[in-house]
Design an enzyme around this catalytic site. Structure first.
Site, PDB file in Angstrom:
ATOM      1  N   ARG A  87       0.843  -1.194   0.000  1.00  0.00           N
ATOM      2  CA  ARG A  87       0.000   0.000   0.000  1.00  0.00           C
ATOM      3  C   ARG A  87       0.880   1.248   0.000  1.00  0.00           C
ATOM      4  NH1 ARG A  87      -4.267   1.360   3.541  1.00  0.00           N
ATOM      5  NH2 ARG A  87      -2.787   1.299   5.265  1.00  0.00           N
ATOM      6  N   LYS A 152       4.162 -10.489  10.646  1.00  0.00           N
ATOM      7  CA  LYS A 152       3.447 -10.415   9.360  1.00  0.00           C
ATOM      8  C   LYS A 152       3.766 -11.630   8.479  1.00  0.00           C
ATOM      9  CE  LYS A 152       2.518  -7.122   5.621  1.00  0.00           C
ATOM     10  NZ  LYS A 152       2.449  -5.680   5.295  1.00  0.00           N
ATOM     11  N   ARG A 288      -1.086   1.526  13.882  1.00  0.00           N
ATOM     12  CA  ARG A 288       0.087   1.051  14.617  1.00  0.00           C
ATOM     13  C   ARG A 288      -0.293   0.856  16.072  1.00  0.00           C
ATOM     14  NH1 ARG A 288       1.501   0.168  10.381  1.00  0.00           N
ATOM     15  NH2 ARG A 288       2.907   1.287   9.013  1.00  0.00           N
TER      16      ARG A 288
HETATM   17  P1  ATP Z   1      -0.083  -0.404   6.844  1.00  0.00           P
HETATM   18  O1  ATP Z   1      -0.529  -0.569   8.241  1.00  0.00           O
HETATM   19  O2  ATP Z   1      -0.143   1.001   6.377  1.00  0.00           O
HETATM   20  O3  ATP Z   1      -0.753  -1.340   5.901  1.00  0.00           O
HETATM   21  P2  ATP Z   1       2.384  -1.945   6.501  1.00  0.00           P
HETATM   22  O4  ATP Z   1       3.734  -1.781   7.109  1.00  0.00           O
HETATM   23  O5  ATP Z   1       1.662  -3.219   6.727  1.00  0.00           O
HETATM   24  O6  ATP Z   1       1.490  -0.723   6.921  1.00  0.00           O
HETATM   25  P3  ATP Z   1       1.910  -2.266   3.770  1.00  0.00           P
HETATM   26  O7  ATP Z   1       1.935  -1.259   2.682  1.00  0.00           O
HETATM   27  O8  ATP Z   1       0.629  -2.880   4.151  1.00  0.00           O
HETATM   28  O9  ATP Z   1       2.587  -1.651   5.023  1.00  0.00           O
HETATM   29  O10 ATP Z   1       2.897  -3.432   3.378  1.00  0.00           O
HETATM   30  C1  ATP Z   1       4.116  -3.148   2.783  1.00  0.00           C
HETATM   31  C2  ATP Z   1       5.175  -3.315   3.842  1.00  0.00           C
HETATM   32  O11 ATP Z   1       5.257  -4.700   4.163  1.00  0.00           O
HETATM   33  C3  ATP Z   1       6.547  -2.925   3.396  1.00  0.00           C
HETATM   34  O12 ATP Z   1       6.784  -1.562   3.599  1.00  0.00           O
HETATM   35  C4  ATP Z   1       7.427  -3.781   4.294  1.00  0.00           C
HETATM   36  O13 ATP Z   1       7.540  -3.129   5.536  1.00  0.00           O
HETATM   37  C5  ATP Z   1       6.583  -5.012   4.515  1.00  0.00           C
HETATM   38  N1  ATP Z   1       6.985  -6.143   3.675  1.00  0.00           N
HETATM   39  C6  ATP Z   1       7.486  -6.167   2.437  1.00  0.00           C
HETATM   40  N2  ATP Z   1       7.705  -7.399   2.001  1.00  0.00           N
HETATM   41  C7  ATP Z   1       7.301  -8.214   3.001  1.00  0.00           C
HETATM   42  C8  ATP Z   1       7.255  -9.612   3.171  1.00  0.00           C
HETATM   43  N3  ATP Z   1       7.645 -10.446   2.210  1.00  0.00           N
HETATM   44  N4  ATP Z   1       6.795 -10.082   4.358  1.00  0.00           N
HETATM   45  C9  ATP Z   1       6.379  -9.268   5.331  1.00  0.00           C
HETATM   46  N5  ATP Z   1       6.396  -7.933   5.241  1.00  0.00           N
HETATM   47  C10 ATP Z   1       6.843  -7.412   4.079  1.00  0.00           C
HETATM   48  C1  BTN Z   2       0.773  -4.980   1.799  1.00  0.00           C
HETATM   49  O1  BTN Z   2       1.050  -5.634   2.808  1.00  0.00           O
HETATM   50  O2  BTN Z   2       0.834  -3.774   1.705  1.00  0.00           O
HETATM   51  C2  BTN Z   2       0.261  -5.656   0.607  1.00  0.00           C
HETATM   52  C3  BTN Z   2       1.261  -6.487  -0.093  1.00  0.00           C
HETATM   53  C4  BTN Z   2       0.610  -7.126  -1.292  1.00  0.00           C
HETATM   54  C5  BTN Z   2       1.593  -7.886  -2.110  1.00  0.00           C
HETATM   55  C6  BTN Z   2       0.913  -8.608  -3.231  1.00  0.00           C
HETATM   56  S1  BTN Z   2       2.024  -9.745  -4.018  1.00  0.00           S
HETATM   57  C7  BTN Z   2       0.870  -9.969  -5.314  1.00  0.00           C
HETATM   58  C8  BTN Z   2       0.305  -8.603  -5.629  1.00  0.00           C
HETATM   59  N1  BTN Z   2       1.160  -7.894  -6.544  1.00  0.00           N
HETATM   60  C9  BTN Z   2       1.713  -6.813  -5.995  1.00  0.00           C
HETATM   61  O3  BTN Z   2       2.486  -6.047  -6.554  1.00  0.00           O
HETATM   62  N2  BTN Z   2       1.271  -6.677  -4.735  1.00  0.00           N
HETATM   63  C10 BTN Z   2       0.369  -7.742  -4.357  1.00  0.00           C
END
Ligand code: ATP
Ligand code: BTN
Length: 295
Positions: A87, A152, A288
Site C-alpha cells: 500500500r 506479518k 500502529r
Molecule cells: P499499513 O498498516 O499502512 O498497511 P504496513 O507496514 O503493513 O502498513 P503495507 O503497505 O501494508 O505496510 O505493506 C508493505 C510493507 O510490508 C513494506 O513496507 C514492508 O515493511 C513489509 N513487507 C514487504 N515485504 C514483506 C514480506 N515479504 N513479508 C512481510 N512484510 C513485508
Molecule cells: C501490503 O502488505 O501492503 C500488501 C502487499 C501485497 C503484495 C501482493 S504480491 C501480489 C500482488 N502484486 C503486488 O504487486 N502486490 C500484491
C-alpha cells in the site's frame, strides 16, 4: 522488535521450491498451474488461471491488461515479482519458490456493496484458508495484513478499477511468505514470519496452498456480493489483532490515538476516543500499536 535492514534484490541463490513439478519436462509454471487446477477440483471451472515465471507485479499486470469478462475469476500467479507493491507506494519483497504472489480480478456484480470492505474480506478468506491448513494464532491487522502471533505472514493490496458510474472491478493482490530465505531481510514495522514456521506439519506445495486460498476467497466473495460485509464482520472481529487495545492511526496530515473498537458494517475501523467513536477509512492511513504494546 522492528526488522529493519536493507534488502538486496532477488538473490541468485534462492532455495529451490520444496516441491518439484510432477512433469519435469513441462515448464514449471505450467506444471504448477495444472497442479492448482487439479487441487481446485470442480471449482476450477469458475477460475481462469495464468501462472507465469516472472512479472513486475501481478496487480499491475491485471490492471494494465484486464482480461475480458467471461464470468470467471481471473487469477494471475507469478513465481517471481520484480516490482511487487504494497500500500501507499511501499514495496513487497518476495523470492522465487519462497513466496506466493498472485492477484485475482473480481468484477463487482450489479448492486454489490461498497468496495471498502473488500480488503478485509480477502484477509478473512486468507486467514480461514491458512487455519484449515493448520496455522494457529492467526490475526488480522486492519486493513490488510495477516499476522501470526503478531508477525506479518501475508499482505493484501486491493486496487479498484473505476467504471463509468461506479467501481467496476477490483484487483485483489496477495503476497504470502512460504519459506523466507535464511538471509532475507525485510524493512518492516514489526516482525515477519512465513508459513513454514507457522505450521507444525511440512509445508504443502504452493499450488495446494493457493487452492485452499482461492476456494475460501471464492466462497467469501459470494457472501460479500450477496450479503455485504455485515455477514463477515463478526468473523473478522474474532481475529482482530488489536481488539480493545490502544492504537494510533497515522494519516498524511494527522495522528489519532484511541482504542481499537472493531470495524463497522462497511469495513471502516472504529476508534474509541475521548470524543466518542470515530470511523476511520482505510485510504491513506496506517494503524500502529501504541508504544508499549509489543505487537
Ligand atoms: P499499513 O498498516 O499502512 O498497511 P504496513 O507496514 O503493513 O502498513 P503495507 O503497505 O501494508 O505496510 O505493506 C508493505 C510493507 O510490508 C513494506 O513496507 C514492508 O515493511 C513489509 N513487507 C514487504 N515485504 C514483506 C514480506 N515479504 N513479508 C512481510 N512484510 C513485508
Ligand atoms: C501490503 O502488505 O501492503 C500488501 C502487499 C501485497 C503484495 C501482493 S504480491 C501480489 C500482488 N502484486 C503486488 O504487486 N502486490 C500484491
Amino acid at each position: 522488535m522492528p526488522v529493519s535492514q536493507r534488502i538486496a534484490a532477488v538473490p541468485p541463490t534462492s532455495p529451490p521450491p520444496d516441491h518439484a513439478p510432477d512433469n519435469a519436462s513441462a515448464p514449471a509454471p505450467a506444471a504448477r498451474r495444472a497442479e492448482l487446477i487439479s487441487a481446485l477440483g470442480p471449482l476450477a471451472r469458475d477460475f481462469a488461471i495464468d501462472w507465469v515465471s516472472e512479472c513486475a507485479s501481478t496487480n499491475s499486470a491485471l490492471l494494465d491488461a484486464p482480461p475480458p469478462d467471461d464470468g470467471r475469476l481471473h487469477v494471475l500467479v507469478a513465481d517471481r515479482q520484480t516490482a511487487g507493491r504494497g500500500r501507499r507506494g511501499r514495496q513487497w519483497l518476495s523470492w522465487d519458490g519462497a513466496s506466493l504472489t498472485f492477484s485475482v480480478l473480481w468484477r463487482f456484480p450489479l448492486g454489490a456493496p461498497a468496495p471498502a470492505g473488500l480488503s478485509l474480506v480477502a484477509g478473512l478468506a486468507l486467514a480461514r484458508a491458512l487455519e484449515q491448513l493448520g496455522v494457529a494464532g492467526l490475526q488480522l491487522k486492519w486493513p490488510n495484513d495477516v499476522l501470526v502471533h503478531g508477525d506479518k505472514l501475508a499482505g493484501i493490496l486491493v486496487d479498484l478499477v473505476a467504471g463509468r458510474a461506479r467501481t467496476a472491478a477490483a484487483v485483489i493482490g496477495i503476497g504470502l511468505n512460504l519459506r523466507l530465505p535464511a538471509d532475507a531481510t525485510i524493512p518492516a514495522q514489526g516482525g515477519v514470519t512465513d508459513l513454514a514456521r507457522a505450521l507444525e506439519a511440512p509445508l504443502p506445495a504452493p499450488a495446494a496452498v493457493l487452492a485452499a486460498i482461492l476456494t475460501e476467497l471464492h466462497r467469501l466473495l459470494d457472501t460479500f456480493a450477496t450479503a455485504g460485509f455485515p455477514a463477515l464482520r463478526g468473523a473478522w472481529a474474532q481475529r482482530n489483532a488489536f481488539a480493545e487495545l490502544p492504537v494510533c492511526i497515522s494519516g498524511e496530515k494527522d495522528v489519532r490515538h484511541g482504542i481499537c473498537a472493531g470495524v463497522d458494517d462497511d469495513g471502516a475501523l472504529l476508534l474509541r476516543t475521548a470524543d466518542g467513536i470515530e470511523r476511520v477509512l482505510a485510504g491513506d492511513v496506517s494503524l500502529r500499536p501504541l508504544a508499549g504494546d509489543g505487537r
